[in-house]
Design an enzyme around this catalytic site. Sequence first.
Site, short mmCIF file in Angstrom:
data_model
loop_
_atom_site.label_atom_id
_atom_site.label_comp_id
_atom_site.label_asym_id
_atom_site.label_seq_id
_atom_site.Cartn_x
_atom_site.Cartn_y
_atom_site.Cartn_z
N GLY A 28 -1.34 -11.81 -2.98
CA GLY A 28 -0.55 -11.80 -1.74
C GLY A 28 0.29 -10.72 -1.53
O GLY A 28 0.71 -9.86 -2.69
N TYR A 29 0.88 -10.44 -0.52
CA TYR A 29 2.07 -9.35 -0.36
C TYR A 29 3.23 -10.20 0.13
O TYR A 29 3.44 -10.96 0.94
CB TYR A 29 1.38 -8.58 0.64
#
Length: 152
Positions: A28-29
């Site tokens: 994820g970011y």
Amino acid sequence: MPLEIERKFLIKPNLLDLPKEGKKLIQGYIWSDPDKSLRIRIAGDQSFLTIKTGNNPLSRSEFEYEIPMKDAQDLLVLCDSKIEKTRFVIPQNNLFWEIDVFEGNNKGLIVAEIELSSENENFELPQWIDREVTNESKFLNVELIKHPFSKW
């Protein structure tokens, strides 16, 4: 400054025999802008924090650090959405093809990547390569989170 030089390709799935073993990746970011991102990734029993900068999809600065698994799990909770995929590695002529088989909202997408030592490095394309997508930003993981393959 560490530099990642990477080319991406779509494949012809009917011509590719994947290895038996792959590594499950969840990422994820924390943030992502057109020219920088902070990624959290769990890869099997390891976890990483990665900072990428630059807007050239072929060549970007990359700083990657192994972090404790608990930290990665806690940070992934903060991400709005995640990418899940299984990565298979195929060696060829002293280079390694990484084949990502996406799951979830990106199911059906299979991307081959090869990391190079220079932008002009020559390498042989396997018969299972369909076409290059290095310069198509929609194939970047950071974009696939915002605009998944299933919505194309």
